[in-house]
Design an enzyme around this catalytic site. Structure first.
Site, PDB file in Angstrom:
ATOM      1  N   CYS A  94      -1.183   2.821  -7.277  1.00 43.62           N
ATOM      2  CA  CYS A  94      -0.639   3.133  -6.190  1.00 43.62           C
ATOM      3  C   CYS A  94       0.471   2.004  -5.390  1.00 43.62           C
ATOM      4  O   CYS A  94       1.144   2.527  -5.941  1.00 43.62           O
ATOM      5  CB  CYS A  94      -3.061   3.081  -5.511  1.00 43.62           C
ATOM      6  SG  CYS A  94      -2.425   4.208  -4.022  1.00 43.62           S
ATOM      7  N   HIS A 189      -7.114   5.279  -8.489  1.00 37.76           N
ATOM      8  CA  HIS A 189      -8.822   4.238  -9.005  1.00 37.76           C
ATOM      9  C   HIS A 189      -9.328   4.453  -9.730  1.00 37.76           C
ATOM     10  O   HIS A 189      -8.974   5.496 -10.763  1.00 37.76           O
ATOM     11  CB  HIS A 189      -8.577   3.939  -7.314  1.00 37.76           C
ATOM     12  CG  HIS A 189      -7.468   3.177  -6.513  1.00 37.76           C
ATOM     13  ND1 HIS A 189      -6.715   2.146  -6.333  1.00 37.76           N
ATOM     14  CD2 HIS A 189      -6.028   3.783  -5.373  1.00 37.76           C
ATOM     15  CE1 HIS A 189      -5.279   1.966  -5.714  1.00 37.76           C
ATOM     16  NE2 HIS A 189      -5.679   3.157  -4.907  1.00 37.76           N
TER      17      HIS A 189
HETATM   18  N1  GLN Z   1       0.413   2.589   0.396  1.00 35.48           N
HETATM   19  C1  GLN Z   1      -0.662   3.043  -0.345  1.00 35.48           C
HETATM   20  C2  GLN Z   1      -0.954   4.427   0.230  1.00 35.48           C
HETATM   21  O1  GLN Z   1      -0.032   5.334   0.124  1.00 35.48           O
HETATM   22  C3  GLN Z   1      -2.038   1.918  -0.115  1.00 35.48           C
HETATM   23  C4  GLN Z   1      -3.214   2.803  -1.115  1.00 35.48           C
HETATM   24  C5  GLN Z   1      -3.628   2.064  -2.419  1.00 35.48           C
HETATM   25  O2  GLN Z   1      -2.983   1.160  -3.001  1.00 35.48           O
HETATM   26  N2  GLN Z   1      -4.346   3.079  -2.800  1.00 35.48           N
HETATM   27  O3  GLN Z   1      -1.698   5.006   1.731  1.00 35.48           O
END
Ligand code: GLN
Length: 240
Positions: A94, A189
């Site tokens: 992410c 995740h």
């Molecule tokens: N900047 C990221 C987003 O798109 C962070 C989210 C994440 O790492 N779950 O919101």
């Protein structure tokens, strides 16, 4: 006993939704193959080389944490890029995936600089892409996970596969993540590795190949892992 070393970058800032579970999965599946996995946490990068590193891992974080981590990692971005180009296996999740690109534009239009290791960028919207996700991958089979991101990423690199439920890289092209050399980037995740033994084994096998140590047995008994994966696939089917 053979050994591998994982560099876990920025665990103090990037550990959303139990991303640390990815390290636990790598450790366990290495142990089942009689390989000791050493983990080195790296929160400050000054003077860090990757000479002792066999696999690297970067988790996800909020936009704020992500930008602090980018500033720290930019000190070694050339080293990281060279390692990726050389085929070092790595997993980035992410926020950690997004900042491998050139920039990240927040929902209010602020531009956060990325590491610029790969030529893509991410724009974010207030409306978040959230929930269980299922992917069909030619390389890895079925992949499951959980996503929660505002970022939309578009690129022409290889991906982890085709999204059959959920969003992945963005809300239009039904592709998820990036697969470049032995680097895996993903929005998943969950954490992703305990849920997907194929990806865990991929990283370990590539690391063993590079280091010249055996990866045996190639196959483990994955009955329980497959049953757990099936729960998510079935739950998603029922929700349709
Ligand atoms: N900047 C990221 C987003 O798109 C962070 C989210 C994440 O790492 N779950 O919101």
């Amino acid at each position: 006993m053979n050994e591998l070393t994982v560099y876990h970058f920025m665990p103090d800032k990037l550990n959303l939704y139990s991303d640390i579970g990815n390290i636990i999965a790598l450790k366990q599946r290495a142990k089942w193959r009689n390989i000791k996995l050493n983990v080195v946490d790296i929160n400050e990068t000054e003077g860090v080389t990757l000479d002792e590193c066999d696999i690297f891992f970067i988790g996800g974080g909020s936009d704020r944490e992500q930008s602090l981590a980018t500033a720290e990692l930019s000190k070694i971005k050339d080293t990281l890029k060279a390692a990726i180009e050389d085929g070092m296996p790595g997993l980035t999740v992410c926020g950690g995936y997004q900042f491998l690109g050139t920039k990240y534009i927040t929902p209010d239009g602020k531009e956060l600089e990325g590491l610029g290791i790969l030529d893509f960028y991410t724009t974010s919207q207030k409306e978040r892409l959230t929930g269980d996700i299922v992917i069909e991958s030619e390389t890895f089979g079925t992949i499951v996970g959980f996503e929660n991101h505002g970022g939309r990423t578009h690129h022409d690199f290889g991906t982890l596969g085709h999204v059959t439920h959920g969003y992945g890289n963005n809300d239009t092209d039904k592709k998820e993540g990036i697969h470049y050399k032995n680097l895996l980037g993903t929005y998943l995740h969950g954490p992703i590795l305990p849920k997907n033994h194929e990806l865990t084994d991929y990283l370990l096998e590539k690391a063993c190949e590079r280091k010249g140590i055996p990866f045996e047995p190639r196959e483990l008994d994955n009955t329980e892992e497959e049953a757990a994966k099936r729960v998510i696939v079935d739950r998603v089917k029922k929700s349709k």
